[in-house]
Design a protein around this motif. Structure first.
Motif, short mmCIF file in Angstrom:
data_model
loop_
_atom_site.label_atom_id
_atom_site.label_comp_id
_atom_site.label_asym_id
_atom_site.label_seq_id
_atom_site.Cartn_x
_atom_site.Cartn_y
_atom_site.Cartn_z
N THR A 3 0.76 -1.32 -0.03
CA THR A 3 -0.15 0.05 -0.18
C THR A 3 1.10 1.16 0.06
OG1 THR A 3 -0.09 0.19 2.50
CG2 THR A 3 -1.65 -1.11 1.44
N SER A 5 1.52 2.90 2.42
CA SER A 5 1.06 3.95 3.43
C SER A 5 2.30 4.32 4.40
CB SER A 5 0.05 3.25 4.20
OG SER A 5 0.30 2.24 4.99
N TYR A 6 3.31 3.46 4.61
CA TYR A 6 4.46 3.95 5.34
C TYR A 6 5.04 5.22 4.80
CZ TYR A 6 9.17 4.06 6.95
OH TYR A 6 10.22 4.52 7.76
N THR A 8 3.52 7.31 2.15
CA THR A 8 2.69 8.38 1.66
C THR A 8 1.87 8.92 3.21
OG1 THR A 8 0.93 6.61 1.45
CG2 THR A 8 2.17 7.26 -0.35
N LYS A 9 1.78 8.15 4.02
CA LYS A 9 1.39 8.57 5.43
C LYS A 9 2.44 8.81 6.64
CE LYS A 9 -1.95 7.42 9.07
NZ LYS A 9 -1.79 6.80 10.15
#
Length: 190
Positions: A3, A5-6, A8-9
């Motif tokens: 994903t 997310s590490y 992008t978030k």
């Protein structure tokens, strides 16, 4: 497909926090680690040295935002990344500033007329924006490139796996016990 997310978030939020707090102490160590990690993933399966990995990310991504990053990649490695990682502060060859009056000096060499000190200026808002855009571009490329996506996933999972082995070995050697069972809310999950 991971994903991301590490990146992008968590990474983007951390870069935003560094900028919001004008935290130059964190800038060198955290940003240096991000650049090195993503450069490592770019060079896999080759086992390159950390300096080579750091410089590869600069060549491929940051230099698109300003070619001077490539010009100064050795100085950025030595003084920003290594200074931040090993001394908390960038070494003396780099001056970080968030003062808007100094923004035009970003990635320019200056000399202090009193001390004769020579240094590279990094205007931190611009640097952080360039790094954010580079991280997002890396994610975009990885989403289209299965090999890069796999390298990313395997690297992050490898870091987690190595950490699990390390704590288990330490617990076994020390006699310490697990205090609770459960997954933490807000933990980094791949």
């Amino acid at each position: 497909m991971p994903t991301f997310s590490y990146l992008t978030k968590d990474v983007i939020n951390s870069l935003n926090l560094i900028e919001k707090e004008n935290d130059n102490l964190l800038l060198g160590s955290f940003c240096g680690a991000v650049i090195e990690l993503l450069g490592t993933i770019l060079l896999l399966p080759q086992r390159a040295g950390s300096g080579e990995c750091f410089k590869k990310f600069i060549e491929k991504f940051l230099s698109k935002r300003d070619p001077a990053y490539d010009t100064y990649k050795d100085l950025l490695w030595d003084d920003l990344r290594n200074g931040g990682a090993h001394s908390i502060l960038p070494k003396g060859g780099i001056v970080l500033t968030g003062d808007k009056r100094e923004s035009s000096k970003h990635l320019k060499i200056g000399r202090d007329p009193d001390t004769r000190r020579i240094y590279l200026v990094i205007f931190t808002p611009k640097f952080l924006d360039d790094l954010r855009q580079s991280v997002l571009e890396f994610v975009s490329e990885a989403q289209k490139d299965p090999t890069l996506a796999s390298n990313y996933k395997n690297t992050i999972l490898g870091i987690v796996r190595d950490g699990k082995k390390s704590i288990v070995n330490k617990l076994n050697r020390s006699g310490l016990k697990i205090d609770f069972q459960g997954r933490l809310k807000g933990d980094i999950h791949i």
